[in-house]
Design a protein around this motif. Sequence first.
Motif, PDB file in Angstrom:
ATOM      1  N   ARG A   1      -8.513 -14.998   1.016  1.00  0.00           N
ATOM      2  CA  ARG A   1      -9.390 -13.824   0.947  1.00  0.00           C
ATOM      3  C   ARG A   1      -8.842 -12.687   1.789  1.00  0.00           C
ATOM      4  O   ARG A   1      -8.797 -11.529   1.355  1.00  0.00           O
ATOM      5  CB  ARG A   1     -10.806 -14.188   1.414  1.00  0.00           C
ATOM      6  N   GLN A   2      -8.384 -13.030   3.001  1.00  0.00           N
ATOM      7  CA  GLN A   2      -7.838 -11.995   3.878  1.00  0.00           C
ATOM      8  C   GLN A   2      -6.570 -11.379   3.294  1.00  0.00           C
ATOM      9  O   GLN A   2      -6.326 -10.179   3.428  1.00  0.00           O
ATOM     10  CB  GLN A   2      -7.580 -12.582   5.265  1.00  0.00           C
ATOM     11  N   ARG A   3      -5.753 -12.198   2.630  1.00  0.00           N
ATOM     12  CA  ARG A   3      -4.544 -11.661   2.005  1.00  0.00           C
ATOM     13  C   ARG A   3      -4.917 -10.738   0.849  1.00  0.00           C
ATOM     14  O   ARG A   3      -4.300  -9.672   0.671  1.00  0.00           O
ATOM     15  CB  ARG A   3      -3.662 -12.813   1.499  1.00  0.00           C
ATOM     16  N   ALA A   4      -5.926 -11.095   0.072  1.00  0.00           N
ATOM     17  CA  ALA A   4      -6.372 -10.238  -1.025  1.00  0.00           C
ATOM     18  C   ALA A   4      -6.907  -8.909  -0.495  1.00  0.00           C
ATOM     19  O   ALA A   4      -6.671  -7.855  -1.092  1.00  0.00           O
ATOM     20  CB  ALA A   4      -7.444 -10.954  -1.851  1.00  0.00           C
ATOM     21  N   CYS A   5      -7.598  -8.963   0.623  1.00  0.00           N
ATOM     22  CA  CYS A   5      -8.084  -7.731   1.247  1.00  0.00           C
ATOM     23  C   CYS A   5      -6.918  -6.855   1.702  1.00  0.00           C
ATOM     24  O   CYS A   5      -6.922  -5.633   1.498  1.00  0.00           O
ATOM     25  CB  CYS A   5      -8.982  -8.051   2.434  1.00  0.00           C
ATOM     26  N   ALA A   6      -5.913  -7.482   2.325  1.00  0.00           N
ATOM     27  CA  ALA A   6      -4.759  -6.721   2.818  1.00  0.00           C
ATOM     28  C   ALA A   6      -4.028  -6.022   1.680  1.00  0.00           C
ATOM     29  O   ALA A   6      -3.464  -4.937   1.870  1.00  0.00           O
ATOM     30  CB  ALA A   6      -3.810  -7.658   3.557  1.00  0.00           C
ATOM     31  N   LEU A   7      -4.054  -6.626   0.499  1.00  0.00           N
ATOM     32  CA  LEU A   7      -3.390  -6.034  -0.666  1.00  0.00           C
ATOM     33  C   LEU A   7      -4.327  -5.122  -1.461  1.00  0.00           C
ATOM     34  O   LEU A   7      -3.958  -4.641  -2.536  1.00  0.00           O
ATOM     35  CB  LEU A   7      -2.864  -7.148  -1.578  1.00  0.00           C
ATOM     36  N   GLU A   8      -5.556  -4.932  -0.923  1.00  0.00           N
ATOM     37  CA  GLU A   8      -6.562  -4.060  -1.536  1.00  0.00           C
ATOM     38  C   GLU A   8      -6.959  -4.530  -2.929  1.00  0.00           C
ATOM     39  O   GLU A   8      -7.283  -3.730  -3.810  1.00  0.00           O
ATOM     40  CB  GLU A   8      -6.072  -2.602  -1.565  1.00  0.00           C
ATOM     41  N   LEU A   9      -6.951  -5.848  -3.117  1.00  0.00           N
ATOM     42  CA  LEU A   9      -7.412  -6.417  -4.376  1.00  0.00           C
ATOM     43  C   LEU A   9      -8.925  -6.601  -4.372  1.00  0.00           C
ATOM     44  O   LEU A   9      -9.545  -6.631  -5.437  1.00  0.00           O
ATOM     45  CB  LEU A   9      -6.718  -7.762  -4.627  1.00  0.00           C
ATOM     46  N   ILE A  10      -9.503  -6.765  -3.185  1.00  0.00           N
ATOM     47  CA  ILE A  10     -10.945  -6.805  -3.012  1.00  0.00           C
ATOM     48  C   ILE A  10     -11.285  -6.055  -1.731  1.00  0.00           C
ATOM     49  O   ILE A  10     -10.418  -5.845  -0.867  1.00  0.00           O
ATOM     50  CB  ILE A  10     -11.497  -8.254  -2.920  1.00  0.00           C
ATOM     51  N   GLU A  11     -12.548  -5.653  -1.603  1.00  0.00           N
ATOM     52  CA  GLU A  11     -12.984  -4.989  -0.377  1.00  0.00           C
ATOM     53  C   GLU A  11     -13.169  -6.029   0.719  1.00  0.00           C
ATOM     54  O   GLU A  11     -13.394  -7.221   0.457  1.00  0.00           O
ATOM     55  CB  GLU A  11     -14.289  -4.233  -0.620  1.00  0.00           C
TER      56      GLU A  11
END
Length: 262
Positions: free
Chosen positions: A54-64
């Motif tokens: 989840r944190q990696r997805a956030c870092a890539l701006e895939l989710i808020e």
Amino acid sequence: MSTMPTSGLAAPTLSVNGVEIDAAAIAEEAGHHADAADALAASRRALAIRELLRQRACALELIEDAIALDDAALDRLLQRELSVPAATRADCERYYASHESRFRRNEIVYASHILFAVTGHTPLALIRGKAEATLGAVLAAPDTFEAVARDVSNCPSGAVGGSLGQLLRGDSVPEFERAVFDTQETGMLPRLVNTRFGFHIVRIERRVPGTLMAFEDVETQIAGFLDERVRHKAMQQYVSILASRARIEGVELGEANGPLVQ
């Protein structure tokens, strides 16, 4: 780097890069790991892996940042981050040639077993030790197999000398199936078979080889299996890289096995 306290009665706080995962979430997740040897430990690993992703997805701006990781977001993340080569026809042909026993129709094994069931009341080492000692005794005196099965087996089949009758692929759990079908041995197997139910002493009375399916009939099945195996390994490596860069407290991920990497 992953750390886990080794003392104390209370379960350690679980957190990933300072984001704490509460006890209620861990307890709820444990319900999805009822088959695991330690459901809470499996729950903690699964939630730590999910939070890493989840944190990696956030870092890539895939989710808020405040959004949970759902399946759609996970798919977007993996599509962006993982490069998994597809199995070629040559890969499938090699697998088929090396595992012909898995591609037979109507293959039958007549087998018997003696089960030493794993329970929460007896230390695993004691159960294994008893199983190994019994295996040695039965190997030395094969004619005693049925009597020993009746005396000590924890399976209802013990009442009939351990006989399981005829088995087809799919009739037993995968660990047991591999042990009896992915070999051409007959008679007493000289080793214990370890499954989710415990330790088995196995005797194979007879085999009916069945007929080999044509490669063309199983090529798609093999390709799917090989693709999934490569994806699983790539996912393990990916999560391990993320874990090596993170500050994880309260769980040891080891090889990063968990439901999100299977």
